[in-house]
Design a protein around this motif. Structure first.
Motif, mmCIF file in Angstrom:
data_model
loop_
_atom_site.group_PDB
_atom_site.id
_atom_site.type_symbol
_atom_site.label_atom_id
_atom_site.label_comp_id
_atom_site.label_asym_id
_atom_site.label_seq_id
_atom_site.Cartn_x
_atom_site.Cartn_y
_atom_site.Cartn_z
ATOM 1 N N UNK A 1 -27.559 -27.439 -29.720
ATOM 2 C CA UNK A 1 -27.568 -25.989 -29.578
ATOM 3 C C UNK A 1 -27.876 -25.396 -30.938
ATOM 4 N N UNK A 2 -28.887 -24.547 -30.981
ATOM 5 C CA UNK A 2 -29.244 -23.855 -32.214
ATOM 6 C C UNK A 2 -28.712 -22.427 -32.130
ATOM 7 N N UNK A 3 -27.849 -22.077 -33.066
ATOM 8 C CA UNK A 3 -27.282 -20.728 -33.167
ATOM 9 C C UNK A 3 -26.407 -20.379 -31.962
ATOM 10 N N UNK A 4 -25.326 -21.125 -31.817
ATOM 11 C CA UNK A 4 -24.349 -20.849 -30.762
ATOM 12 C C UNK A 4 -23.480 -19.669 -31.185
ATOM 13 N N UNK A 5 -23.946 -18.470 -30.876
ATOM 14 C CA UNK A 5 -23.298 -17.272 -31.391
ATOM 15 C C UNK A 5 -22.075 -16.806 -30.637
ATOM 16 N N UNK A 6 -21.897 -17.295 -29.403
ATOM 17 C CA UNK A 6 -20.766 -16.854 -28.606
ATOM 18 C C UNK A 6 -20.943 -17.258 -27.158
ATOM 19 N N UNK A 7 -20.109 -16.687 -26.259
ATOM 20 C CA UNK A 7 -20.169 -17.017 -24.829
ATOM 21 C C UNK A 7 -20.143 -18.526 -24.629
ATOM 22 N N UNK A 8 -19.182 -19.165 -25.267
ATOM 23 C CA UNK A 8 -19.156 -20.626 -25.344
ATOM 24 C C UNK A 8 -19.092 -21.287 -23.971
ATOM 25 N N UNK A 9 -18.243 -20.809 -23.091
ATOM 26 C CA UNK A 9 -18.121 -21.443 -21.774
ATOM 27 C C UNK A 9 -19.456 -21.414 -21.034
ATOM 28 N N UNK A 10 -20.150 -20.298 -21.096
ATOM 29 C CA UNK A 10 -21.445 -20.188 -20.417
ATOM 30 C C UNK A 10 -22.465 -21.133 -21.023
ATOM 31 N N UNK A 11 -22.450 -21.258 -22.350
ATOM 32 C CA UNK A 11 -23.372 -22.181 -23.008
ATOM 33 C C UNK A 11 -23.127 -23.621 -22.564
ATOM 34 N N UNK A 12 -21.877 -24.034 -22.559
ATOM 35 C CA UNK A 12 -21.569 -25.419 -22.221
ATOM 36 C C UNK A 12 -21.851 -25.711 -20.751
ATOM 37 N N UNK A 13 -21.660 -24.725 -19.883
ATOM 38 C CA UNK A 13 -22.014 -24.908 -18.476
ATOM 39 C C UNK A 13 -23.522 -25.072 -18.317
ATOM 40 N N UNK A 14 -24.292 -24.291 -19.071
ATOM 41 C CA UNK A 14 -25.748 -24.400 -19.006
ATOM 42 C C UNK A 14 -26.216 -25.760 -19.500
ATOM 43 N N UNK A 15 -25.591 -26.259 -20.556
ATOM 44 C CA UNK A 15 -25.944 -27.579 -21.061
ATOM 45 C C UNK A 15 -25.649 -28.641 -20.013
ATOM 46 N N UNK A 16 -24.515 -28.532 -19.383
ATOM 47 C CA UNK A 16 -24.122 -29.527 -18.370
ATOM 48 C C UNK A 16 -25.125 -29.569 -17.226
ATOM 49 N N UNK A 17 -25.633 -28.413 -16.826
ATOM 50 C CA UNK A 17 -26.592 -28.362 -15.717
ATOM 51 C C UNK A 17 -27.900 -29.059 -16.055
ATOM 52 N N UNK A 18 -28.279 -29.066 -17.324
ATOM 53 C CA UNK A 18 -29.545 -29.706 -17.718
ATOM 54 C C UNK A 18 -29.424 -31.220 -17.816
ATOM 55 N N UNK A 19 -28.191 -31.725 -17.913
ATOM 56 C CA UNK A 19 -28.013 -33.159 -18.113
ATOM 57 C C UNK A 19 -28.213 -33.604 -19.551
ATOM 58 N N UNK A 20 -28.354 -32.639 -20.464
ATOM 59 C CA UNK A 20 -28.534 -32.962 -21.881
ATOM 60 C C UNK A 20 -27.210 -33.419 -22.481
ATOM 61 N N UNK A 21 -27.284 -34.419 -23.347
ATOM 62 C CA UNK A 21 -26.106 -34.877 -24.085
ATOM 63 C C UNK A 21 -26.129 -34.219 -25.459
ATOM 64 N N UNK A 22 -25.201 -33.287 -25.671
ATOM 65 C CA UNK A 22 -25.169 -32.583 -26.951
ATOM 66 C C UNK A 22 -24.823 -33.557 -28.068
ATOM 67 N N UNK A 23 -25.661 -33.541 -29.108
ATOM 68 C CA UNK A 23 -25.506 -34.450 -30.236
ATOM 69 C C UNK A 23 -25.009 -33.733 -31.483
ATOM 70 N N UNK A 24 -25.360 -32.451 -31.594
ATOM 71 C CA UNK A 24 -24.990 -31.689 -32.794
ATOM 72 C C UNK A 24 -25.196 -30.209 -32.550
ATOM 73 N N UNK A 25 -24.723 -29.406 -33.495
ATOM 74 C CA UNK A 25 -24.950 -27.968 -33.526
ATOM 75 C C UNK A 25 -25.776 -27.650 -34.757
ATOM 76 N N UNK A 26 -26.808 -26.848 -34.582
ATOM 77 C CA UNK A 26 -27.655 -26.423 -35.694
ATOM 78 C C UNK A 26 -27.489 -24.921 -35.889
ATOM 79 N N UNK A 27 -27.492 -24.493 -37.146
ATOM 80 C CA UNK A 27 -27.251 -23.077 -37.468
ATOM 81 C C UNK A 27 -28.329 -22.607 -38.443
#
Length: 214
Positions: free
Chosen positions: A30-56
């Motif tokens: 995720x690049x620039x995770x500014x907020x709405x964390x629950x919504x972001x993580x739900x969206x990631x889960x739907x894609x099947x992507x395995x989060x490896x890191x956060x970029x800012x």
């Protein structure tokens, strides 16, 4: 292998948090995770992507306000921005108070980035460009095969980043755009921190804040 991306607008500022991933390994960031964390993580889960890191890209609240929570919940490493933005990240709570956001939390990146650094993402490699001006520690992430640059608040379609925030500088921002972004090539697609996508060629030709043809 190829770079894939989906934009997930967050916060009342409609900041473009971007999920980038390698389609070969499904490793993403995720690049620039500014907020709405629950919504972001739900969206990631739907894609099947395995989060490896956060970029800012930089330390403003709408780009980094959700980083501490995700870092804590998932134990992910954080890469970026440049250390010159440390004062903004340390002052995240003050930023939140000033803009009426929920409580802002500071964090310490696992890796501060500098010009010329590389960031791995699965089988892909992103190039780091230090592009100060909007903030002193702003960085851009460029993937040379897909010809995509995550430019944060350096450049927008038809506009450029504000420079009236602490330690912003208009001349420095223009130098970053002309010296580090435009030389990447007219065909490069830019994902800005707000608003629609564009290309460097389109902005070089039509952006009123840039000298046309430069």
């Amino acid at each position: 292998m190829a770079l894939k991306a989906t934009i997930l607008p967050v916060t009342p500022f409609q900041q473009n948090c971007t999920l980038l991933w390698c389609d070969e390994t499904m490793a993403g960031a995720l690049v620039d995770a500014g907020g709405d964390v629950d919504r972001l993580l739900q969206a990631v889960e739907k894609t099947g992507v395995r989060l490896e890191k956060l970029l800012v890209t930089h330390g403003h609240l709408d780009h980094a306000g959700g980083v501490a929570e995700i870092q804590e919940r998932l134990g992910l490493p954080v890469e970026g921005p440049h250390a010159d933005d440390a004062f903004l990240i340390e002052g995240m709570a003050d930023q939140a108070l000033r803009f009426g956001f929920p409580e802002g939390r500071s964090f310490v990146p696992d890796r501060w980035l500098v010009q010329g650094d590389k960031v791995s993402l699965g089988a892909l490699t992103l190039e780091v460009l230090h592009c100060p001006g909007h903030t002193p520690g702003h960085v851009v992430f460029f993937e040379p095969t897909a010809r995509v640059a995550q430019v944060g608040d350096v450049l927008f379609r038809g506009s450029i980043g504000r420079t009236d925030f602490p330690r912003g500088d208009h001349a420095t921002l223009l130098a970053s755009i002309h010296d580090r972004l435009l030389p990447l090539g007219d065909d490069v697609t830019i994902i800005p921190g707000h608003g629609p996508l564009s290309t460097l060629g389109e902005e070089r030709r039509t952006n009123p804040y840039l000298e046309h043809g430069a």
